[in-house]
Design a protein around this motif. Structure first.
Motif, PDB file in Angstrom:
ATOM      1  N   ILE A  71       1.062  -1.100  -0.120  1.00 53.66           N
ATOM      2  CA  ILE A  71      -0.053   0.110   0.056  1.00 53.66           C
ATOM      3  C   ILE A  71       0.939   1.216   0.031  1.00 53.66           C
ATOM      4  O   ILE A  71       1.782   1.161   0.734  1.00 53.66           O
ATOM      5  CB  ILE A  71      -1.049   0.096   1.344  1.00 53.66           C
ATOM      6  N   THR A  72       0.833   2.198  -1.146  1.00 51.21           N
ATOM      7  CA  THR A  72       1.521   3.483  -1.023  1.00 51.21           C
ATOM      8  C   THR A  72       0.620   4.434  -0.433  1.00 51.21           C
ATOM      9  O   THR A  72      -0.347   4.830  -1.108  1.00 51.21           O
ATOM     10  CB  THR A  72       2.193   3.579  -2.104  1.00 51.21           C
ATOM     11  N   ALA A  73       0.970   5.107   0.601  1.00 51.03           N
ATOM     12  CA  ALA A  73       0.245   5.995   1.146  1.00 51.03           C
ATOM     13  C   ALA A  73       1.275   7.602   1.162  1.00 51.03           C
ATOM     14  O   ALA A  73       1.147   8.374   2.040  1.00 51.03           O
ATOM     15  CB  ALA A  73      -0.291   5.933   2.624  1.00 51.03           C
ATOM     16  N   PHE A  74       2.257   7.370   0.105  1.00 49.85           N
ATOM     17  CA  PHE A  74       3.188   8.445  -0.018  1.00 49.85           C
ATOM     18  C   PHE A  74       2.349   9.688  -0.415  1.00 49.85           C
ATOM     19  O   PHE A  74       1.473   9.738  -1.246  1.00 49.85           O
ATOM     20  CB  PHE A  74       4.018   7.856  -1.148  1.00 49.85           C
ATOM     21  N   GLY A  75       2.796  10.911  -0.049  1.00 52.53           N
ATOM     22  CA  GLY A  75       2.415  12.145  -0.153  1.00 52.53           C
ATOM     23  C   GLY A  75       3.442  13.044  -0.043  1.00 52.53           C
ATOM     24  O   GLY A  75       4.278  13.099   0.533  1.00 52.53           O
ATOM     25  N   ARG A 125       6.666  17.213  -5.999  1.00 53.61           N
ATOM     26  CA  ARG A 125       5.456  16.639  -6.419  1.00 53.61           C
ATOM     27  C   ARG A 125       5.298  15.918  -7.536  1.00 53.61           C
ATOM     28  O   ARG A 125       4.417  14.944  -7.522  1.00 53.61           O
ATOM     29  CB  ARG A 125       4.503  18.152  -6.971  1.00 53.61           C
ATOM     30  N   HIS A 126       6.482  15.883  -8.414  1.00 52.91           N
ATOM     31  CA  HIS A 126       6.420  14.790  -9.381  1.00 52.91           C
ATOM     32  C   HIS A 126       6.492  13.249  -8.915  1.00 52.91           C
ATOM     33  O   HIS A 126       6.152  12.259  -9.788  1.00 52.91           O
ATOM     34  CB  HIS A 126       7.579  15.102 -10.213  1.00 52.91           C
ATOM     35  N   LEU A 127       6.841  13.238  -7.616  1.00 57.83           N
ATOM     36  CA  LEU A 127       7.122  11.927  -7.001  1.00 57.83           C
ATOM     37  C   LEU A 127       5.439  11.191  -6.821  1.00 57.83           C
ATOM     38  O   LEU A 127       5.619   9.802  -6.545  1.00 57.83           O
ATOM     39  CB  LEU A 127       7.714  12.027  -5.861  1.00 57.83           C
ATOM     40  N   HIS A 128       4.652  11.993  -6.941  1.00 53.89           N
ATOM     41  CA  HIS A 128       3.152  11.298  -6.824  1.00 53.89           C
ATOM     42  C   HIS A 128       2.994  10.129  -8.019  1.00 53.89           C
ATOM     43  O   HIS A 128       2.384   9.166  -8.078  1.00 53.89           O
ATOM     44  CB  HIS A 128       2.170  12.312  -7.029  1.00 53.89           C
ATOM     45  N   THR A 129       3.584  10.600  -9.417  1.00 57.94           N
ATOM     46  CA  THR A 129       3.669   9.782 -10.610  1.00 57.94           C
ATOM     47  C   THR A 129       4.662   8.895 -10.462  1.00 57.94           C
ATOM     48  O   THR A 129       4.761   7.769 -10.640  1.00 57.94           O
ATOM     49  CB  THR A 129       3.629  10.554 -11.747  1.00 57.94           C
ATOM     50  N   ASP A 130       6.111   9.402 -10.259  1.00 51.41           N
ATOM     51  CA  ASP A 130       7.354   8.830 -10.669  1.00 51.41           C
ATOM     52  C   ASP A 130       7.419   7.585  -9.638  1.00 51.41           C
ATOM     53  O   ASP A 130       7.957   6.579  -9.804  1.00 51.41           O
ATOM     54  CB  ASP A 130       8.734   9.722 -10.565  1.00 51.41           C
ATOM     55  N   LEU A 166      -1.862  -1.203  -3.908  1.00 47.76           N
ATOM     56  CA  LEU A 166      -3.203  -0.489  -3.554  1.00 47.76           C
ATOM     57  C   LEU A 166      -2.569   1.032  -3.088  1.00 47.76           C
ATOM     58  O   LEU A 166      -1.557   1.303  -2.357  1.00 47.76           O
ATOM     59  CB  LEU A 166      -3.771  -0.820  -2.270  1.00 47.76           C
ATOM     60  N   VAL A 167      -3.276   2.003  -3.714  1.00 43.10           N
ATOM     61  CA  VAL A 167      -2.941   3.358  -3.716  1.00 43.10           C
ATOM     62  C   VAL A 167      -3.704   4.335  -2.779  1.00 43.10           C
ATOM     63  O   VAL A 167      -4.963   4.148  -3.106  1.00 43.10           O
ATOM     64  CB  VAL A 167      -2.674   3.964  -5.143  1.00 43.10           C
ATOM     65  N   VAL A 168      -3.161   5.008  -2.044  1.00 38.57           N
ATOM     66  CA  VAL A 168      -4.168   6.074  -1.470  1.00 38.57           C
ATOM     67  C   VAL A 168      -4.119   7.363  -2.372  1.00 38.57           C
ATOM     68  O   VAL A 168      -3.019   8.102  -2.563  1.00 38.57           O
ATOM     69  CB  VAL A 168      -3.350   6.653  -0.121  1.00 38.57           C
ATOM     70  N   GLY A 169      -5.355   7.410  -2.771  1.00 40.54           N
ATOM     71  CA  GLY A 169      -5.204   8.524  -4.095  1.00 40.54           C
ATOM     72  C   GLY A 169      -6.166   9.562  -3.294  1.00 40.54           C
ATOM     73  O   GLY A 169      -6.219  10.002  -2.060  1.00 40.54           O
ATOM     74  N   GLY A 170      -6.445  10.604  -4.665  1.00 39.52           N
ATOM     75  CA  GLY A 170      -7.328  11.953  -3.999  1.00 39.52           C
ATOM     76  C   GLY A 170      -8.687  11.870  -4.738  1.00 39.52           C
ATOM     77  O   GLY A 170      -8.871  11.037  -5.570  1.00 39.52           O
ATOM     78  N   ALA A 199      -3.617  12.734  -9.802  1.00 42.68           N
ATOM     79  CA  ALA A 199      -4.475  12.270 -11.135  1.00 42.68           C
ATOM     80  C   ALA A 199      -3.662  11.791 -12.185  1.00 42.68           C
ATOM     81  O   ALA A 199      -4.003  10.880 -12.984  1.00 42.68           O
ATOM     82  CB  ALA A 199      -5.305  13.457 -11.508  1.00 42.68           C
ATOM     83  N   GLN A 200      -2.609  12.534 -12.340  1.00 45.71           N
ATOM     84  CA  GLN A 200      -1.598  11.888 -13.512  1.00 45.71           C
ATOM     85  C   GLN A 200      -1.159  10.605 -13.181  1.00 45.71           C
ATOM     86  O   GLN A 200      -1.035   9.681 -13.906  1.00 45.71           O
ATOM     87  CB  GLN A 200      -0.360  12.581 -13.339  1.00 45.71           C
ATOM     88  N   GLY A 201      -0.896  10.227 -11.745  1.00 43.26           N
ATOM     89  CA  GLY A 201      -0.443   8.856 -11.377  1.00 43.26           C
ATOM     90  C   GLY A 201      -1.438   8.012 -11.631  1.00 43.26           C
ATOM     91  O   GLY A 201      -1.286   6.864 -12.155  1.00 43.26           O
TER      92      GLY A 201
END
Length: 211
Positions: A64-68, A75-80, A97-101, A133-135
């Motif tokens: 599970i990635t809850a990275f923020g 901010r690019h790390l949300h995708t990278d 599993l991704v903690v999204g927005g 959203a890009q992620g």
């Protein structure tokens, strides 16, 4: 006993997901950068998301990635970062599993207008919402990873209590019977951990909100 890794385990969402996974009987490993982080009930990997290697995530049933992050520089790390983890799990049975927005949820039946594209969406949140959203957009291109993206309600509240209840929705922005879109971090964590067991949204995005 299923084994779960939580990236960003010392953040607001990550910490509650760790607690909930432990509560539901999973073996949990926290992935954090902060060497001061301690958790007697969980294993710990001290690494930055981009420093993770395939061996670090081997053997887990779910990651599970809850990275923020919210700064312009990172901010690019949300995708990278998300794609880096996806690459590490590519071709394996380990779920991602991704903690999204909430900003990427759609407000129309045609699924063409996102919440972030509406005039009411707060301007100060747009850069991070767009990055998240890009992620999701990049994940949708992947069929080599068992990914799941979970969007919270528009109002994602740290201090609200854990009720143990939530409403499952899909790609559309949804309101409850009170006309609200709100969820506590604690109830969000329940939904995230429940999905590990339920396996209803593999290679899909879903959303939740409070009752």
């Amino acid at each position: 006993m299923k084994k779960v890794a939580v990236i960003g385990a010392n953040g607001q969402a990550g910490a509650r997901i760790v607690d909930e996974a432990l509560r539901q009987g999973y073996a949990v490993t926290a992935v954090v950068r902060n060497k001061e982080y301690k958790n007697d009930k969980a294993g710990v990997i001290y690494k930055d998301i981009m420093s993770l290697e395939k061996a670090d995530l081997a053997g887990f049933d779910a990651v599970i990635t809850a990275f923020g992050t919210w700064s312009d520089e990172t901010r690019h790390l949300h995708t990278d970062g998300l794609l880096h983890v996806a690459d590490l799990l590519s071709g394996t049975d380990t779920r991602l599993l991704v903690v999204g927005g909430a900003g990427s949820l759609y407000v129309d039946d045609a699924l063409s207008v996102r919440l972030i594209d509406t005039p009411e969406f707060p301007a100060e949140y747009k850069p991070t919402a767009n990055a998240m959203a890009q992620g999701l957009d990049e994940l949708r291109k992947r069929d080599d990873v068992k990914w799941t993206y979970l969007s919270p309600a528009a109002e994602f509240e740290v201090d609200m209590p854990r009720t143990g209840e939530y409403i499952v929705a899909g790609e559309k922005f949804t309101l409850n019977e009170k006309g609200e879109s709100v969820i506590s971090y604690a109830d969000y964590a329940i939904a995230m951990v429940d999905e590990i067991k339920n396996e209803k949204f593999i290679q899909k995005r879903f959303s939740i909100l409070g009752k």
